[in-house]
Design a protein around this motif. Sequence first.
Motif, PDB file in Angstrom:
ATOM      1  N   VAL A  70       8.981   2.957  -5.542  1.00 44.88           N
ATOM      2  CA  VAL A  70       9.870   3.709  -4.661  1.00 44.88           C
ATOM      3  C   VAL A  70      10.006   5.138  -5.167  1.00 44.88           C
ATOM      4  CG1 VAL A  70      11.129   1.622  -4.002  1.00 44.88           C
ATOM      5  CG2 VAL A  70      11.948   2.994  -5.921  1.00 44.88           C
ATOM      6  N   SER A  71      10.443   6.025  -4.286  1.00 45.94           N
ATOM      7  CA  SER A  71      10.730   7.428  -4.631  1.00 45.94           C
ATOM      8  C   SER A  71       9.525   8.137  -5.236  1.00 45.94           C
ATOM      9  CB  SER A  71      11.925   7.506  -5.596  1.00 45.94           C
ATOM     10  OG  SER A  71      13.068   6.923  -5.026  1.00 45.94           O
ATOM     11  N   MET A  72       8.367   7.893  -4.678  1.00 43.13           N
ATOM     12  CA  MET A  72       7.165   8.574  -5.142  1.00 43.13           C
ATOM     13  C   MET A  72       6.236   8.812  -3.951  1.00 43.13           C
ATOM     14  SD  MET A  72       5.088   5.419  -6.954  1.00 43.13           S
ATOM     15  CE  MET A  72       3.755   6.485  -7.416  1.00 43.13           C
ATOM     16  N   PRO A  73       5.382   9.836  -4.014  1.00 39.68           N
ATOM     17  CA  PRO A  73       4.437  10.081  -2.913  1.00 39.68           C
ATOM     18  C   PRO A  73       3.325   9.037  -2.906  1.00 39.68           C
ATOM     19  CG  PRO A  73       4.027  11.620  -4.695  1.00 39.68           C
ATOM     20  CD  PRO A  73       5.257  10.853  -5.082  1.00 39.68           C
ATOM     21  N   LEU A  74       3.010   8.537  -1.742  1.00 41.18           N
ATOM     22  CA  LEU A  74       1.986   7.506  -1.588  1.00 41.18           C
ATOM     23  C   LEU A  74       0.918   7.988  -0.608  1.00 41.18           C
ATOM     24  CD1 LEU A  74       4.349   4.409  -1.246  1.00 41.18           C
ATOM     25  CD2 LEU A  74       2.987   5.006  -3.262  1.00 41.18           C
ATOM     26  N   ALA A  75      -0.328   7.652  -0.915  1.00 42.16           N
ATOM     27  CA  ALA A  75      -1.454   7.967  -0.035  1.00 42.16           C
ATOM     28  C   ALA A  75      -1.968   6.674   0.602  1.00 42.16           C
ATOM     29  CB  ALA A  75      -2.570   8.647  -0.818  1.00 42.16           C
ATOM     30  N   LEU A  76      -2.490   6.787   1.798  1.00 38.26           N
ATOM     31  CA  LEU A  76      -3.029   5.626   2.511  1.00 38.26           C
ATOM     32  C   LEU A  76      -4.547   5.683   2.491  1.00 38.26           C
ATOM     33  CD1 LEU A  76      -2.244   3.137   4.266  1.00 38.26           C
ATOM     34  CD2 LEU A  76      -2.491   4.610   6.265  1.00 38.26           C
ATOM     35  N   HIS A  77      -5.153   4.660   1.896  1.00 42.17           N
ATOM     36  CA  HIS A  77      -6.613   4.568   1.790  1.00 42.17           C
ATOM     37  C   HIS A  77      -7.076   3.249   2.414  1.00 42.17           C
ATOM     38  CE1 HIS A  77      -7.466   7.661  -1.519  1.00 42.17           C
ATOM     39  NE2 HIS A  77      -6.165   7.697  -1.352  1.00 42.17           N
ATOM     40  N   GLY A  78      -8.301   3.237   2.903  1.00 43.56           N
ATOM     41  CA  GLY A  78      -8.860   1.969   3.341  1.00 43.56           C
ATOM     42  C   GLY A  78      -9.795   2.092   4.525  1.00 43.56           C
TER      43      GLY A  78
END
Length: 484
Positions: A137-145
């Motif tokens: 939580v509370s962190m930047p996330l990238a979407l891969h796939g």
Amino acid sequence: MTDSKERLKRNVWMRINDEELTQVYEFNQGYIDFLSRVKTEREAVDYIVNTARQNNFTDLDTVTEIKPGQKLVFSHKGKTCGLLVIGTRPLEEGLNMVVSHIDSPRLDLKAHPVYEADGIVLLKTHYYGGIKKYHWVSMPLALHGVVVKKDGKKIDISIGEKEDDPVFTIADLLPHLGKEQMEKKASEVINAESLNAMAGTLPMKDQDSENIKKYFMQLLKDNYDIDEDDFTSAELELVPAYAAREIGIDRSMVGAYGQDDRVCAYTSLQAILEVEKPERTALCLFVDKEEIGSTGNTGLQSLLLENIVADLLYKAGQQNYFMVRQCLRNSFALSADVNAAVDPNYPDVFEKMNCSFLSQGVVLTKYTGSRGKSESNDANPEFLGAIRNLFDNHEVVWQVGELGKVDLGGGGTVARYMAYFGMEVVDCGVAVMGMHSPFEVVSKADVYMTYKAYKAFMQEFGNTTVADKTTKTTRKRTTRKKQQ
């Protein structure tokens, strides 16, 4: 001698010269770039296969016969792959294998992930592998796939890695309202069903309901040709949206997501690229699904390894299934996986006489498992003795390690699935601090020593000439001791 003085004596930085020091830092620049570019197992396969082809490896599928000296590459379902350097000795005499896994803990999107609540469109996730949920939580996330349409069209997705890309995030509860949350056990602070990533707040005009979700889906359709039903046949992962970084004012460490186990994948890849004309065929294998038990048809519990050997022997003119079993039984393997480095902030969970430390070299782990060595391979001492001799002859700094105190520690690797075939296998990899967190830490010195260990193993282990040389060296040492 105190423990600290003994550890300093074994420290890699104290044992290498200026030339090798330069090599350590140069090698890790490539490793940092790899970690920043590769966040999923599919991306790892693409990177490895492309690198192999650039280094004159030929696709195994295009080869009709096997000859000594050939350099071959293969991939399976886009999620496992391997490199081979064919040796001069017959395949049935066995291979020298280094096997790592290229999957890491993450958050997968569910089959029906998109929903709207309280003016926000969110994405439902299902965590993959062993994680501490509050880390995510509370962190930047990238979407891969990848998304696969009904007609078979494949759409690659990567959102959040470029500087001008948007990112996703899972908001945590503010401390002002978090009294009850803070009183929960750490494993319950964040509920798995609350790991829902924020994905948008902009509504579509002139819509009656769920107009924010509809606008989000319209953007996916316009930019990626993705419909809501397409999530059913998708493999989409949320991973930390930041690059690998050097740690420490001395730049001696690497911090990044996914170092378990891509640190072993990168070092073994670089090692086999330099293997030339070995006696025993070298196989560098990269597998999937280790973090969830090596299951499925891309994990090592499948017939993956057996099928690879069968294919090789068939192309070498051996169509007898007994030869497949003989080759596997006569093989040697390093289960290239990480171990836990002692963390001075949490000394109570480590038994320091038998645990691994940062900058002490590549870690040999005789057994993993938990508590009573449950589900462990437990390597044979004869094999370990030969490995020790190999590393010492090649000036590989190494250490032994267990994963924490007996009743606290434990962990699984792919070792037991290779031992199933009767081959000799031991766990051998890098000591990691913060394992399974979104930002793991390793020592650059250990990364380099692991590369040296894998190269020596694939190039020379089990060679008859090396065995003769080792015997003569041992005799000379014994003679000198007697003379002294």
